[in-house]
Design a protein around this motif. Structure first.
Motif, PDB file in Angstrom:
ATOM      1  N   SER A   1       0.968  -2.029   3.076  1.00  0.00           N
ATOM      2  CA  SER A   1       0.964  -3.714   1.957  1.00  0.00           C
ATOM      3  C   SER A   1      -0.744  -3.313   1.183  1.00  0.00           C
ATOM      4  O   SER A   1      -0.804  -4.014   0.276  1.00  0.00           O
TER       5      SER A   1
ATOM      6  N   SER B   1       4.013  -6.341  10.486  1.00  0.00           N
ATOM      7  CA  SER B   1       3.467  -5.990   8.661  1.00  0.00           C
ATOM      8  C   SER B   1       3.359  -4.366   8.199  1.00  0.00           C
ATOM      9  O   SER B   1       3.101  -3.761   9.330  1.00  0.00           O
TER      10      SER B   1
ATOM     11  N   LYS C   1      -7.361  -7.855   3.333  1.00  0.00           N
ATOM     12  CA  LYS C   1      -6.809  -9.362   4.073  1.00  0.00           C
ATOM     13  C   LYS C   1      -6.966 -10.587   3.063  1.00  0.00           C
ATOM     14  O   LYS C   1      -6.111 -10.985   2.927  1.00  0.00           O
ATOM     15  N   THR C   2      -8.204 -10.505   2.280  1.00  0.00           N
ATOM     16  CA  THR C   2      -8.152 -11.291   1.464  1.00  0.00           C
ATOM     17  C   THR C   2      -6.585 -11.383   0.617  1.00  0.00           C
ATOM     18  O   THR C   2      -6.018 -12.769   0.191  1.00  0.00           O
ATOM     19  N   LEU C   3      -6.239 -10.056  -0.093  1.00  0.00           N
ATOM     20  CA  LEU C   3      -5.625 -10.015  -0.825  1.00  0.00           C
ATOM     21  C   LEU C   3      -4.711 -10.041  -0.650  1.00  0.00           C
ATOM     22  O   LEU C   3      -3.238 -10.340  -1.249  1.00  0.00           O
ATOM     23  N   LEU C   4      -3.665  -9.790   0.360  1.00  0.00           N
ATOM     24  CA  LEU C   4      -2.930 -10.101   1.727  1.00  0.00           C
ATOM     25  C   LEU C   4      -2.482 -11.888   1.779  1.00  0.00           C
ATOM     26  O   LEU C   4      -1.597 -11.700   2.815  1.00  0.00           O
ATOM     27  N   GLY C   5      -4.055 -12.495   1.511  1.00  0.00           N
ATOM     28  CA  GLY C   5      -3.555 -14.340   2.092  1.00  0.00           C
ATOM     29  C   GLY C   5      -3.931 -13.937   3.781  1.00  0.00           C
ATOM     30  O   GLY C   5      -2.800 -15.437   4.348  1.00  0.00           O
ATOM     31  N   GLN C   6      -4.168 -13.026   4.440  1.00  0.00           N
ATOM     32  CA  GLN C   6      -4.880 -13.134   5.424  1.00  0.00           C
ATOM     33  C   GLN C   6      -6.186 -14.117   5.816  1.00  0.00           C
ATOM     34  O   GLN C   6      -6.659 -13.543   5.445  1.00  0.00           O
ATOM     35  N   LYS C   7      -6.200 -14.832   6.890  1.00  0.00           N
ATOM     36  CA  LYS C   7      -7.009 -14.971   7.842  1.00  0.00           C
ATOM     37  C   LYS C   7      -8.225 -13.798   7.703  1.00  0.00           C
ATOM     38  O   LYS C   7      -7.567 -13.342   8.367  1.00  0.00           O
TER      39      LYS C   7
END
Length: 147
Positions: free
Chosen positions: A68, A2, A139-145
């Motif tokens: 990102s 990424s 990380k939340t905005l990028l959709g990661q756990k």
């Protein structure tokens, strides 16, 4: 792999740990970056600090094109730089502003903020932990756990 999250710092952050520790804490910038790398896991980070306004503007533009997201502590440029503001307004990735102290509770000249109107969110007054919260938000905005 990424795209990296750019963690960008403005003037005098290279002095963290020794400059006014009663305000900014005893953690060095490298301490903060080390904790962020652990928290990031496999998410790549690009960590940089500069005392030069134009360089910071160029890095914001680079982060927008190649990254990102951006975590930004513009430091004193928060209160003075329309160039940083304009670079952020052109940014195509989420930007989280971080301040170690709470500028709103400090000197009158720190009440001017050219960064906040141009970013997704601001985290201020939580010391070095604010950077970790910013990375969790990214990380939340990028959709990661969260890990």
């Amino acid at each position: 792999m990424s795209k990296p999250v750019y963690v960008l710092g403005g003037p005098n952050l290279n002095l963290l740990g020794s400059r006014e520790p009663e305000i900014y804490g005893r953690d060095t910038l490298e301490d903060i970056h080390t904790r962020l790398r652990v928290l990031a896991g496999e998410l790549p980070l690009e960590t940089r600090q500069t005392n030069h306004e134009g360089e910071l503007v160029s890095w914001i533009q680079e982060g927008s094109a190649k990254g990102s997201a951006i975590i930004l502590n513009a430091a004193a440029y928060t209160h003075t730089s329309i160039a940083v503001h304009d670079a952020l307004k052109a940014c195509t990735v989420p930007v989280i502003e971080v301040h170690l102290s709470n500028p709103a509770a400090r000197d009158a000249f720190r009440q001017v903020n050219y960064v906040s109107p141009a970013v997704k969110a601001t985290i201020a007054g939580l010391g070095a932990y604010g950077y970790e919260l910013a990375l969790l938000a990214v990380k939340t905005l990028l959709g990661q756990k969260e890990t």
